[in-house]
Write an enzyme that holds these catalytic residues in place. Sequence first.
Site, PDB file in Angstrom:
ATOM      1  N   CYS A 113      71.664  23.732  62.235  1.00 41.77           N
ATOM      2  CA  CYS A 113      72.782  23.705  63.207  1.00 41.77           C
ATOM      3  C   CYS A 113      72.811  22.419  64.017  1.00 41.77           C
ATOM      4  CB  CYS A 113      72.691  24.890  64.155  1.00 41.77           C
ATOM      5  SG  CYS A 113      72.825  26.452  63.301  1.00 41.77           S
ATOM      6  N   HIS A 263      77.488  23.609  70.200  1.00 41.27           N
ATOM      7  CA  HIS A 263      77.359  24.300  68.918  1.00 41.27           C
ATOM      8  C   HIS A 263      77.946  25.700  69.048  1.00 41.27           C
ATOM      9  CE1 HIS A 263      75.931  25.849  65.233  1.00 41.27           C
ATOM     10  NE2 HIS A 263      74.987  26.604  65.765  1.00 41.27           N
ATOM     11  N   ASN A 293      80.022  30.974  62.999  1.00 42.20           N
ATOM     12  CA  ASN A 293      79.058  29.870  63.045  1.00 42.20           C
ATOM     13  C   ASN A 293      79.098  29.125  61.704  1.00 42.20           C
ATOM     14  OD1 ASN A 293      76.854  28.190  63.188  1.00 42.20           O
ATOM     15  ND2 ASN A 293      75.398  29.760  63.855  1.00 42.20           N
TER      16      ASN A 293
END
Length: 336
Positions: A113, A263, A293
């Site tokens: 990520c 994020h 995500n």
Amino acid sequence: MYHSEIIGHGMYVPPGVVTNHDLSKIMETSHEWIVQRSGIEERRWVSPEVTTTDLALKASEEAIANAGIDKSEIDCILFATVSPDHDFPGSACFLQPKLGLKEIPAIDVRQQCSGFIYAMSMADAFIKTGQYKTILIVGAEVHSKGLDKTTKGRDVAVLFGDGAGAIIMRRKEVKDCLKDSFIWSTHLFTDGSSAKDLWLEAPGMALGPERLTHEMIETGKHYPYMNGKKVFANAVRRMCECTILALEANKLKLEDIDLFLFHQANMRINQMVAQELKIPEDKVYNTIQKYGNTTAATIPIGMAEAVKAQKLKKGSLVANAVFGSGFTWASAVYRW
Ligand code: UT7
């Protein structure tokens, strides 16, 4: 010394929308649970023939067009992904010929990520040393083919989506440090002692004589595992820490930043970070409601969507903070 500027951006998500209601038909979950715990309402999943580099290609082409450059000007590709087309070679190697480019270095960045900010930091360093001048950075993921879509895997499966984003970073001679568009700073961190709190165990060379066995598949070791509560708590803590550090390094106050692009792992993580740092809601831009995500793609997708929504404009001062598997975390500050 040279600096680097973001001169173009692009994104692509596949057309297949998967709502929480769709998921509740294949596993024991509900729209209410997913929205309450994560803020996600829907995500995109690819059709079977589509690969990570197909998504990356579309996002890259949009970024090249947006930058107004000829693709032949690109002298390096950095590709952040946790869901490569194949174990090797890296996805950048597959993207390069799809883009019709030859011989320029095509490098994969494996920082999950945090991958996109790591790649931006590497591009910034390459440009500052004069090694490369015009770098394509892409973050792309196809998660949908690697999730356990049964009730057993629901804690992870409901969170992840497919998508891609890209930017072009180019050498810039900065004349006015305060007003010119360029990357002010990047800060990168890793704590590998938590590597197994969010990981994909198999296939793996560490697993014995064979990297993948029927037994591993039967016990689900080829699906991602996440220690959700530990990841959540560390994400809030580390994203706060690295945002504060980035501000201090640039002698900035929170109110100097026009837009915080975090994020997109969980809306509650971003709300807690904003609450902790006392950032007003309208300065944080989230896309997780629509896309879930998308790991290494969340930051460039956020950039492209924020531009469309007119939240990110020429001259905006932007702060990014990311956190993910590794554990890895990172921040960046730049004038757009
Ligand atoms: O990109 C970086 C990586 N990812 C993250 O940063 C994510 C970090 N973690 C999280 O976002 C949260 O921990 C989750 C959203 C994954 C889970 O939220 P939680 O509040 O920590 O829930 P939980 O794991 O404690 O589970 C609560 C309950 C459990 O049932 P019991 O044991 O209380 O009966 C779970 O079995 O919710 C159950 N559950 C679900 N129920 C419906 C877990 N997943 C689901 C689901 N639908 N999808």
